[in-house]
Write a protein that holds these residues in place. Structure first.
Motif, PDB file in Angstrom:
ATOM      1  N   VAL A  76       3.530  31.135   8.845  1.00  0.00           N
ATOM      2  CA  VAL A  76       4.453  32.082   8.235  1.00  0.00           C
ATOM      3  C   VAL A  76       3.740  33.409   8.031  1.00  0.00           C
ATOM      4  O   VAL A  76       2.517  33.447   7.825  1.00  0.00           O
ATOM      5  CB  VAL A  76       4.995  31.516   6.900  1.00  0.00           C
ATOM      6  CG1 VAL A  76       3.877  31.324   5.883  1.00  0.00           C
ATOM      7  CG2 VAL A  76       6.112  32.378   6.340  1.00  0.00           C
ATOM      8  N   GLN A  77       4.485  34.495   8.090  1.00  0.00           N
ATOM      9  CA  GLN A  77       3.899  35.816   7.862  1.00  0.00           C
ATOM     10  C   GLN A  77       3.688  36.064   6.376  1.00  0.00           C
ATOM     11  O   GLN A  77       4.373  35.469   5.532  1.00  0.00           O
ATOM     12  CB  GLN A  77       4.817  36.888   8.435  1.00  0.00           C
ATOM     13  CG  GLN A  77       4.910  36.877   9.951  1.00  0.00           C
ATOM     14  CD  GLN A  77       5.714  38.036  10.490  1.00  0.00           C
ATOM     15  OE1 GLN A  77       6.487  38.664   9.776  1.00  0.00           O
ATOM     16  NE2 GLN A  77       5.524  38.339  11.769  1.00  0.00           N
ATOM     17  N   PRO A  78       2.762  36.929   6.047  1.00  0.00           N
ATOM     18  CA  PRO A  78       2.586  37.287   4.629  1.00  0.00           C
ATOM     19  C   PRO A  78       3.905  37.746   4.023  1.00  0.00           C
ATOM     20  O   PRO A  78       4.663  38.491   4.652  1.00  0.00           O
ATOM     21  CB  PRO A  78       1.566  38.429   4.697  1.00  0.00           C
ATOM     22  CG  PRO A  78       0.778  38.137   5.926  1.00  0.00           C
ATOM     23  CD  PRO A  78       1.773  37.587   6.916  1.00  0.00           C
ATOM     24  N   GLY A  79       4.158  37.269   2.810  1.00  0.00           N
ATOM     25  CA  GLY A  79       5.417  37.569   2.148  1.00  0.00           C
ATOM     26  C   GLY A  79       6.504  36.560   2.411  1.00  0.00           C
ATOM     27  O   GLY A  79       7.567  36.601   1.768  1.00  0.00           O
ATOM     28  N   GLY A  80       6.263  35.652   3.330  1.00  0.00           N
ATOM     29  CA  GLY A  80       7.261  34.649   3.672  1.00  0.00           C
ATOM     30  C   GLY A  80       7.281  33.474   2.705  1.00  0.00           C
ATOM     31  O   GLY A  80       6.540  33.438   1.718  1.00  0.00           O
ATOM     32  N   SER A  81       8.145  32.518   3.016  1.00  0.00           N
ATOM     33  CA  SER A  81       8.333  31.352   2.148  1.00  0.00           C
ATOM     34  C   SER A  81       8.301  30.060   2.948  1.00  0.00           C
ATOM     35  O   SER A  81       8.644  30.041   4.137  1.00  0.00           O
ATOM     36  CB  SER A  81       9.691  31.446   1.426  1.00  0.00           C
ATOM     37  OG  SER A  81       9.763  32.576   0.593  1.00  0.00           O
ATOM     38  N   LEU A  82       7.905  29.009   2.274  1.00  0.00           N
ATOM     39  CA  LEU A  82       7.960  27.654   2.810  1.00  0.00           C
ATOM     40  C   LEU A  82       8.279  26.702   1.665  1.00  0.00           C
ATOM     41  O   LEU A  82       7.948  26.973   0.514  1.00  0.00           O
ATOM     42  CB  LEU A  82       6.624  27.238   3.437  1.00  0.00           C
ATOM     43  CG  LEU A  82       6.230  27.832   4.779  1.00  0.00           C
ATOM     44  CD1 LEU A  82       4.784  27.423   5.117  1.00  0.00           C
ATOM     45  CD2 LEU A  82       7.166  27.383   5.888  1.00  0.00           C
ATOM     46  N   ARG A  83       8.891  25.588   2.015  1.00  0.00           N
ATOM     47  CA  ARG A  83       9.092  24.529   1.033  1.00  0.00           C
ATOM     48  C   ARG A  83       8.455  23.253   1.559  1.00  0.00           C
ATOM     49  O   ARG A  83       8.858  22.744   2.617  1.00  0.00           O
ATOM     50  CB  ARG A  83      10.565  24.285   0.723  1.00  0.00           C
ATOM     51  CG  ARG A  83      10.743  23.318  -0.459  1.00  0.00           C
ATOM     52  CD  ARG A  83      12.193  23.094  -0.855  1.00  0.00           C
ATOM     53  NE  ARG A  83      12.863  22.156   0.027  1.00  0.00           N
ATOM     54  CZ  ARG A  83      13.933  21.463  -0.328  1.00  0.00           C
ATOM     55  NH1 ARG A  83      14.452  21.596  -1.548  1.00  0.00           N
ATOM     56  NH2 ARG A  83      14.513  20.655   0.536  1.00  0.00           N
ATOM     57  N   LEU A  84       7.513  22.750   0.825  1.00  0.00           N
ATOM     58  CA  LEU A  84       6.838  21.507   1.181  1.00  0.00           C
ATOM     59  C   LEU A  84       7.524  20.334   0.482  1.00  0.00           C
ATOM     60  O   LEU A  84       8.015  20.466  -0.643  1.00  0.00           O
ATOM     61  CB  LEU A  84       5.366  21.559   0.777  1.00  0.00           C
ATOM     62  CG  LEU A  84       4.558  22.759   1.275  1.00  0.00           C
ATOM     63  CD1 LEU A  84       3.088  22.605   0.848  1.00  0.00           C
ATOM     64  CD2 LEU A  84       4.678  22.938   2.762  1.00  0.00           C
ATOM     65  N   SER A  85       7.512  19.207   1.183  1.00  0.00           N
ATOM     66  CA  SER A  85       8.097  17.981   0.629  1.00  0.00           C
ATOM     67  C   SER A  85       7.067  16.869   0.648  1.00  0.00           C
ATOM     68  O   SER A  85       6.215  16.814   1.540  1.00  0.00           O
ATOM     69  CB  SER A  85       9.315  17.552   1.445  1.00  0.00           C
ATOM     70  OG  SER A  85      10.321  18.534   1.439  1.00  0.00           O
ATOM     71  N   CYS A  86       7.176  15.982  -0.304  1.00  0.00           N
ATOM     72  CA  CYS A  86       6.276  14.827  -0.393  1.00  0.00           C
ATOM     73  C   CYS A  86       7.102  13.602  -0.739  1.00  0.00           C
ATOM     74  O   CYS A  86       7.753  13.558  -1.787  1.00  0.00           O
ATOM     75  CB  CYS A  86       5.204  15.061  -1.446  1.00  0.00           C
ATOM     76  SG  CYS A  86       4.223  13.600  -1.854  1.00  0.00           S
ATOM     77  N   GLY A  87       7.069  12.630   0.153  1.00  0.00           N
ATOM     78  CA  GLY A  87       7.756  11.370  -0.096  1.00  0.00           C
ATOM     79  C   GLY A  87       6.775  10.220  -0.039  1.00  0.00           C
ATOM     80  O   GLY A  87       5.639  10.375   0.401  1.00  0.00           O
ATOM     81  N   ALA A  88       7.242   9.080  -0.500  1.00  0.00           N
ATOM     82  CA  ALA A  88       6.381   7.899  -0.542  1.00  0.00           C
ATOM     83  C   ALA A  88       6.947   6.809   0.348  1.00  0.00           C
ATOM     84  O   ALA A  88       8.158   6.614   0.415  1.00  0.00           O
ATOM     85  CB  ALA A  88       6.234   7.396  -1.962  1.00  0.00           C
ATOM     86  N   SER A  89       6.077   6.118   1.024  1.00  0.00           N
ATOM     87  CA  SER A  89       6.488   4.970   1.830  1.00  0.00           C
ATOM     88  C   SER A  89       5.546   3.816   1.530  1.00  0.00           C
ATOM     89  O   SER A  89       4.527   3.973   0.867  1.00  0.00           O
ATOM     90  CB  SER A  89       6.455   5.309   3.311  1.00  0.00           C
ATOM     91  OG  SER A  89       5.139   5.601   3.724  1.00  0.00           O
ATOM     92  N   GLY A  90       5.920   2.644   2.013  1.00  0.00           N
ATOM     93  CA  GLY A  90       5.107   1.471   1.740  1.00  0.00           C
ATOM     94  C   GLY A  90       5.565   0.787   0.474  1.00  0.00           C
ATOM     95  O   GLY A  90       6.751   0.687   0.196  1.00  0.00           O
ATOM     96  N   THR A  91       4.621   0.373  -0.316  1.00  0.00           N
ATOM     97  CA  THR A  91       4.920  -0.299  -1.579  1.00  0.00           C
ATOM     98  C   THR A  91       5.813   0.602  -2.436  1.00  0.00           C
ATOM     99  O   THR A  91       5.661   1.815  -2.425  1.00  0.00           O
ATOM    100  CB  THR A  91       3.620  -0.609  -2.330  1.00  0.00           C
ATOM    101  OG1 THR A  91       2.786  -1.397  -1.509  1.00  0.00           O
ATOM    102  CG2 THR A  91       3.898  -1.336  -3.636  1.00  0.00           C
ATOM    103  N   GLN A 136       0.838  -1.183   0.000  1.00  0.00           N
ATOM    104  CA  GLN A 136       0.000   0.000   0.000  1.00  0.00           C
ATOM    105  C   GLN A 136       0.881   1.244   0.000  1.00  0.00           C
ATOM    106  O   GLN A 136       1.812   1.346   0.789  1.00  0.00           O
ATOM    107  CB  GLN A 136      -0.922   0.015   1.221  1.00  0.00           C
ATOM    108  CG  GLN A 136      -1.870   1.192   1.256  1.00  0.00           C
ATOM    109  CD  GLN A 136      -2.814   1.142   2.440  1.00  0.00           C
ATOM    110  OE1 GLN A 136      -2.834   0.161   3.190  1.00  0.00           O
ATOM    111  NE2 GLN A 136      -3.577   2.171   2.639  1.00  0.00           N
ATOM    112  N   VAL A 137       0.581   2.174  -0.887  1.00  0.00           N
ATOM    113  CA  VAL A 137       1.369   3.397  -0.992  1.00  0.00           C
ATOM    114  C   VAL A 137       0.881   4.408   0.025  1.00  0.00           C
ATOM    115  O   VAL A 137      -0.332   4.587   0.220  1.00  0.00           O
ATOM    116  CB  VAL A 137       1.250   3.988  -2.408  1.00  0.00           C
ATOM    117  CG1 VAL A 137       1.917   5.350  -2.475  1.00  0.00           C
ATOM    118  CG2 VAL A 137       1.858   3.034  -3.436  1.00  0.00           C
ATOM    119  N   GLN A 138       1.812   5.064   0.661  1.00  0.00           N
ATOM    120  CA  GLN A 138       1.483   6.165   1.543  1.00  0.00           C
ATOM    121  C   GLN A 138       2.323   7.366   1.140  1.00  0.00           C
ATOM    122  O   GLN A 138       3.551   7.300   1.132  1.00  0.00           O
ATOM    123  CB  GLN A 138       1.756   5.800   3.002  1.00  0.00           C
ATOM    124  CG  GLN A 138       1.325   6.868   3.983  1.00  0.00           C
ATOM    125  CD  GLN A 138       1.502   6.460   5.433  1.00  0.00           C
ATOM    126  OE1 GLN A 138       2.151   5.473   5.735  1.00  0.00           O
ATOM    127  NE2 GLN A 138       0.920   7.226   6.335  1.00  0.00           N
TER     128      GLN A 138
END
Length: 117
Positions: A12-27, A1-3
């Motif tokens: 974060v305040q307006p004008g700020g930055s973030l970096r999101l990450s997405c990884g896979a686990s399971g199958t 099963q994929v997760q």
């Protein structure tokens, strides 16, 4: 099963930055051969596709985030990213990654992004 597991959200305040990450686990799930997308769902609104990347690396995004958000993929790390700059309060939502088109059984918990002063 994929997760699919999202991370990187926060306050974060307006004008700020973030970096999101997405990884896979399971199958074994090879992100490099999939069309992947970042989706978001704000309170009281439907989930929407924010940005997508094809297996060949072609990217697209919705008009409201163009020039601010960038989707990318690191095949060696089997990870998809969403770099978010110049964040606005209206970007506040839970962000998810999934394939395109999304599969019901691939939705993860998401990561909360809150843009507020």
């Amino acid at each position: 099963q994929v997760q699919l597991v999202e991370s990187g959200g926060g306050l974060v305040q307006p004008g700020g930055s973030l970096r999101l990450s997405c990884g896979a686990s399971g199958t074994i799930f090879n992100i490099s051969i999939r069309a992947m997308g970042w989706y978001r769902q704000a309170p009281g609104k439907q989930r929407e596709l924010v940005a997508g990347i094809t297996s060949s690396g072609i990217t697209r995004s919705i008009e409201s985030v163009k020039g601010r958000f960038t989707i990318s993929r690191d095949n060696a790390k089997n990870t998809v990213y969403l770099q978010m700059n110049s964040l606005k309060p209206e970007d506040t939502a839970v962000y998810y990654c999934n394939v395109q088109p999304p599969r019901l059984d691939y939705w993860g918990q998401g990561t909360q992004v809150t843009v507020s002063s």
